[in-house]
Scaffold this active site. Structure first.
Site, PDB file in Angstrom:
ATOM      1  N   LYS A 166    -105.077   4.813  36.975  1.00  0.00           N
ATOM      2  CA  LYS A 166    -103.743   5.958  36.846  1.00  0.00           C
ATOM      3  C   LYS A 166    -103.032   6.875  35.668  1.00  0.00           C
ATOM      4  O   LYS A 166    -102.959   8.343  35.893  1.00  0.00           O
ATOM      5  CB  LYS A 166    -102.579   4.832  36.700  1.00  0.00           C
ATOM      6  N   ASN A 167    -104.462   6.941  34.553  1.00  0.00           N
ATOM      7  CA  ASN A 167    -103.743   7.221  33.278  1.00  0.00           C
ATOM      8  C   ASN A 167    -104.964   8.507  33.720  1.00  0.00           C
ATOM      9  O   ASN A 167    -104.406   8.688  32.112  1.00  0.00           O
ATOM     10  CB  ASN A 167    -104.022   6.634  32.376  1.00  0.00           C
ATOM     11  N   ARG A 185     -92.926   7.629  33.380  1.00  0.00           N
ATOM     12  CA  ARG A 185     -93.131   8.266  32.110  1.00  0.00           C
ATOM     13  C   ARG A 185     -94.002   9.803  32.244  1.00  0.00           C
ATOM     14  O   ARG A 185     -93.524  10.415  31.423  1.00  0.00           O
ATOM     15  CB  ARG A 185     -93.432   7.914  31.103  1.00  0.00           C
ATOM     16  N   CYS A 230     -92.329   2.232  31.367  1.00  0.00           N
ATOM     17  CA  CYS A 230     -92.481   1.021  30.880  1.00  0.00           C
ATOM     18  C   CYS A 230     -91.253   1.121  29.359  1.00  0.00           C
ATOM     19  O   CYS A 230     -91.163   1.926  28.528  1.00  0.00           O
ATOM     20  CB  CYS A 230     -94.060   0.624  30.164  1.00  0.00           C
ATOM     21  N   ARG A 275     -90.571   4.944  22.694  1.00  0.00           N
ATOM     22  CA  ARG A 275     -91.567   5.912  23.184  1.00  0.00           C
ATOM     23  C   ARG A 275     -90.989   7.832  23.381  1.00  0.00           C
ATOM     24  O   ARG A 275     -90.180   8.036  24.279  1.00  0.00           O
ATOM     25  CB  ARG A 275     -91.430   5.439  24.990  1.00  0.00           C
ATOM     26  N   LEU A 315     -93.618  14.803  19.430  1.00  0.00           N
ATOM     27  CA  LEU A 315     -94.882  15.342  19.616  1.00  0.00           C
ATOM     28  C   LEU A 315     -95.388  16.582  20.459  1.00  0.00           C
ATOM     29  O   LEU A 315     -95.231  17.534  20.202  1.00  0.00           O
ATOM     30  CB  LEU A 315     -95.612  14.298  19.201  1.00  0.00           C
ATOM     31  N   ASP A 331    -103.086  -1.904  25.990  1.00  0.00           N
ATOM     32  CA  ASP A 331    -102.650  -1.378  27.424  1.00  0.00           C
ATOM     33  C   ASP A 331    -103.912  -3.258  28.057  1.00  0.00           C
ATOM     34  O   ASP A 331    -103.391  -3.459  29.387  1.00  0.00           O
ATOM     35  CB  ASP A 331    -102.893  -0.270  28.731  1.00  0.00           C
ATOM     36  N   ARG A 391     -96.139  -0.588  40.327  1.00  0.00           N
ATOM     37  CA  ARG A 391     -96.486   0.550  39.382  1.00  0.00           C
ATOM     38  C   ARG A 391     -98.248   1.294  38.921  1.00  0.00           C
ATOM     39  O   ARG A 391     -98.453   2.404  38.910  1.00  0.00           O
ATOM     40  CB  ARG A 391     -95.726   0.915  38.414  1.00  0.00           C
TER      41      ARG A 391
HETATM   42  C1  UD1 Z   1    -100.666   6.120  27.416  1.00  0.00           C
HETATM   43  C2  UD1 Z   1    -100.539   5.632  28.577  1.00  0.00           C
HETATM   44  C3  UD1 Z   1    -100.035   4.398  27.990  1.00  0.00           C
HETATM   45  C4  UD1 Z   1    -101.216   3.878  26.717  1.00  0.00           C
HETATM   46  C5  UD1 Z   1    -100.621   4.777  25.482  1.00  0.00           C
HETATM   47  C6  UD1 Z   1    -101.082   4.642  24.687  1.00  0.00           C
HETATM   48  C7  UD1 Z   1    -100.544   7.213  29.619  1.00  0.00           C
HETATM   49  C8  UD1 Z   1     -99.950   8.079  31.158  1.00  0.00           C
HETATM   50  N1  UD1 Z   1    -100.241   5.783  29.715  1.00  0.00           N
HETATM   51  O1  UD1 Z   1     -99.351   6.427  27.006  1.00  0.00           O
HETATM   52  O2  UD1 Z   1    -100.518   4.004  29.401  1.00  0.00           O
HETATM   53  O3  UD1 Z   1    -100.496   2.210  26.433  1.00  0.00           O
HETATM   54  O4  UD1 Z   1    -101.262   6.049  25.712  1.00  0.00           O
HETATM   55  O5  UD1 Z   1    -102.557   4.788  24.463  1.00  0.00           O
HETATM   56  O6  UD1 Z   1    -102.041   7.397  30.001  1.00  0.00           O
HETATM   57  N2  UD1 Z   1     -95.319   8.796  19.789  1.00  0.00           N
HETATM   58  C9  UD1 Z   1     -94.603   9.381  19.050  1.00  0.00           C
HETATM   59  N3  UD1 Z   1     -94.567  10.580  19.295  1.00  0.00           N
HETATM   60  C10 UD1 Z   1     -94.702  11.373  21.099  1.00  0.00           C
HETATM   61  C11 UD1 Z   1     -95.632  10.709  21.287  1.00  0.00           C
HETATM   62  C12 UD1 Z   1     -95.804   9.660  20.853  1.00  0.00           C
HETATM   63  O7  UD1 Z   1     -94.024   9.221  17.880  1.00  0.00           O
HETATM   64  O8  UD1 Z   1     -94.055  12.729  21.209  1.00  0.00           O
HETATM   65  C13 UD1 Z   1     -96.174   7.356  19.521  1.00  0.00           C
HETATM   66  C14 UD1 Z   1     -95.464   5.960  20.706  1.00  0.00           C
HETATM   67  O9  UD1 Z   1     -94.427   5.748  19.850  1.00  0.00           O
HETATM   68  C15 UD1 Z   1     -96.532   5.289  19.909  1.00  0.00           C
HETATM   69  C16 UD1 Z   1     -98.011   6.155  19.558  1.00  0.00           C
HETATM   70  O10 UD1 Z   1     -97.118   7.368  19.461  1.00  0.00           O
HETATM   71  O11 UD1 Z   1     -96.598   4.290  18.877  1.00  0.00           O
HETATM   72  C17 UD1 Z   1     -98.946   6.833  21.590  1.00  0.00           C
HETATM   73  O12 UD1 Z   1     -98.041   7.300  22.215  1.00  0.00           O
HETATM   74  P1  UD1 Z   1     -98.879   7.832  23.514  1.00  0.00           P
HETATM   75  O13 UD1 Z   1    -100.278   8.010  22.712  1.00  0.00           O
HETATM   76  O14 UD1 Z   1     -98.258   8.975  23.371  1.00  0.00           O
HETATM   77  O15 UD1 Z   1     -98.610   6.799  25.013  1.00  0.00           O
HETATM   78  P2  UD1 Z   1     -98.368   7.659  26.140  1.00  0.00           P
HETATM   79  O16 UD1 Z   1     -99.095   8.849  26.267  1.00  0.00           O
HETATM   80  O17 UD1 Z   1     -97.292   7.688  26.360  1.00  0.00           O
END
Ligand code: UD1
Length: 417
Positions: free
Chosen positions: A22-23, A92, A116, A121, A125, A305, A397
């Site tokens: 999925k990811n 998301r 989720c 979240r 960034l 995950d 999902r």
């Molecule tokens: C992706 C995965 C999700 C997994 C997560 C962490 C997908 C679709 N989803 O989510 O299943 O749990 O990686 O491996 O690929 N952060 C910030 N600012 C931002 C973005 C992120 O501070 O703008 C922080 C988040 O709060 C978190 C960390 O960065 O603590 C990692 O998050 P991120 O890698 O962005 O997760 P996702 O891409 O949302």
């Protein structure tokens, strides 16, 4: 409302061919908007997040078809470039469309994304990264409005290695003039997959899998056929189910390197794991030992995950496990449900201490998020009596009919009202 009914006590046996992650697939679908012509994706799972992604793409003018595990998508020359709130909230990953729509159409208006409920979240960034590519961004009534008419390559330096933000910038930069460098990029296998896909379409990305990624902008991309990497998290979920039931299963079409952090931990518990090419065989002992210390962190660390599922295994393992969740602050919501089933877990901040018990008891429990929901299914496998799980839409999902998959492994499970 449908619920899952699981009769505990069966060992997991059997074999499964793993479907695309999925990811990996969600950002690839978003990325396909950047290429002219029809893109094809193979081995796709029929899950709610994918269906919702296709609905959003259709609302942008793409023609999408999903038949027998293959997805065909074709964008239009013109698009509204608007993602309304009701659609953006369904997943998301709608956020990935920011980078790809900007790359192709140079503008986008998108409502804040959903997904989720596992914590804050933020998307700071993503926004900062796009600003480094000279995108003008402002917010208005819950919408993020981006003007990419003067987009060009730039240097993006992430404070935290975010998977989604790294992917978004890779896409936007691919159709921007000049060179973009991403520093402190996330290193997940799904990011390498996106690089491979972009390059297959005629883009020029290198470095994915390391924390320094270089993207040379190109004028155009051409559509292609692509098979995304297999789902390491679904594979890991069933390996953990097998490990806690004392069974033996084989998962085909999976890259063991992508779940090496789990394999290493499972070996600590005395599970036997054999890798033969793209097949993983796991044979579990009667009662596995507890893993001493599990700490979630970005790849190649232990994946957040799989935290809920590994915690479930620890509830019935021999000894005490300490589990630290470092990625998302609300990712312990399965604990209250596991405790209802007789688990011995205490929590202090982001650390949970799990003492193994002999057996869990079946109970009525609620899935609060995707991975936490699958963890409750695993708990049901070793519980005495019936476990009834509600709010299945979270699980749907990301798992393609979890009841059929578990039933194929010999589990007594039914979905009914
Ligand atoms: C992706 C995965 C999700 C997994 C997560 C962490 C997908 C679709 N989803 O989510 O299943 O749990 O990686 O491996 O690929 N952060 C910030 N600012 C931002 C973005 C992120 O501070 O703008 C922080 C988040 O709060 C978190 C960390 O960065 O603590 C990692 O998050 P991120 O890698 O962005 O997760 P996702 O891409 O949302």
């Amino acid at each position: 409302m449908e619920k899952l009914y699981i009769e505990g006590g069966e060992k997991m046996y059997g074999e499964m061919d793993m479907y695309a992650a999925k990811n990996a697939l969600l950002p690839l679908l978003a990325c396909s908007i950047m290429a002219d012509g029809k893109s094809t994706f193979k081995n796709c799972p029929n899950i709610e997040d994918v269906k919702n992604m296709l609905l959003i793409m259709e609302s942008l003018g793409c023609t999408c078809n999903f038949e027998n595990g293959s997805i065909y998508s074709e964008p239009t020359a013109e698009s509204s470039c608007l993602i309304e709130e009701d659609l953006a909230k369904t997943l998301r990953s709608s956020i990935f469309l920011m980078g790809s729509i900007l790359g192709r159409y140079k503008k986008v208006k998108i409502a804040y994304p959903g997904g989720c409920d596992i914590g804050l979240r933020p998307i700071n960034l993503h926004i900062e990264g796009l600003k480094a590519l000279n995108v003008k961004i402002h917010e208005e009534a819950g919408y993020i409005i981006c003007d990419g008419s003067n987009m060009k390559g730039g240097i993006v330096n992430f404070d935290v290695p975010s998977v989604g933000a790294t992917e978004n910038i890779m896409m936007a930069a691919t159709l921007s003039k000049g060179t973009t460098i991403i520093k402190n990029a996330a290193r997940e296998p799904e990011i390498i997959d996106l690089q491979n896909y972009i390059n297959k379409m005629g883009g020029n990305v290198r470095g994915a899998g390391r924390s320094y990624i270089v993207i040379e902008g190109v004028k155009k991309l051409r559509s292609c056929e692509y098979t995304p990497i297999a789902d390491r998290i679904v594979a890991g979920t069933y390996m953990l189910g097998c490990a806690m039931t004392g069974g033996e299963i084989q998962i085909n079409n999976v890259n063991f390197e992508h779940i090496y952090s789990l394999i290493a931990k499972l070996r600590e518990t005395t599970c036997k794991i054999h890798v033969k090419g793209d097949k993983i065989v796991i044979k579990a002992p009667k009662q596995p030992l507890a893993m001493k210390y599990i700490k979630t962190s970005p790849y190649p660390g232990f994946p957040t995950d799989l935290q809920a599922q590994v915690m479930t295994m620890m509830t019935v393992s021999k000894g005490v496990a300490i589990i630290e969740e470092n990625m998302f602050e609300m990712r312990f919501r399965h604990i209250s449900e596991l405790i209802k089933m007789g688990a011995d877990i205490t929590v202090s901040g982001k650390t949970a201490v799990v003492s193994g018990v002999k057996k869990l008891q079946g109970a009525g429990v609620t899935a609060y998020d995707l991975r936490g929901g699958s963890a409750l299914c695993l708990a049901g496998l070793v519980a005495e009596g019936t476990t009834v799980i509600s709010d299945l839409w979270h699980i749907d999902r990301g798992y393609e009919s979890i009841e059929n998959e578990l039933a194929n492994f010999g589990v007594k499970i039914q979905r009914k009202r």
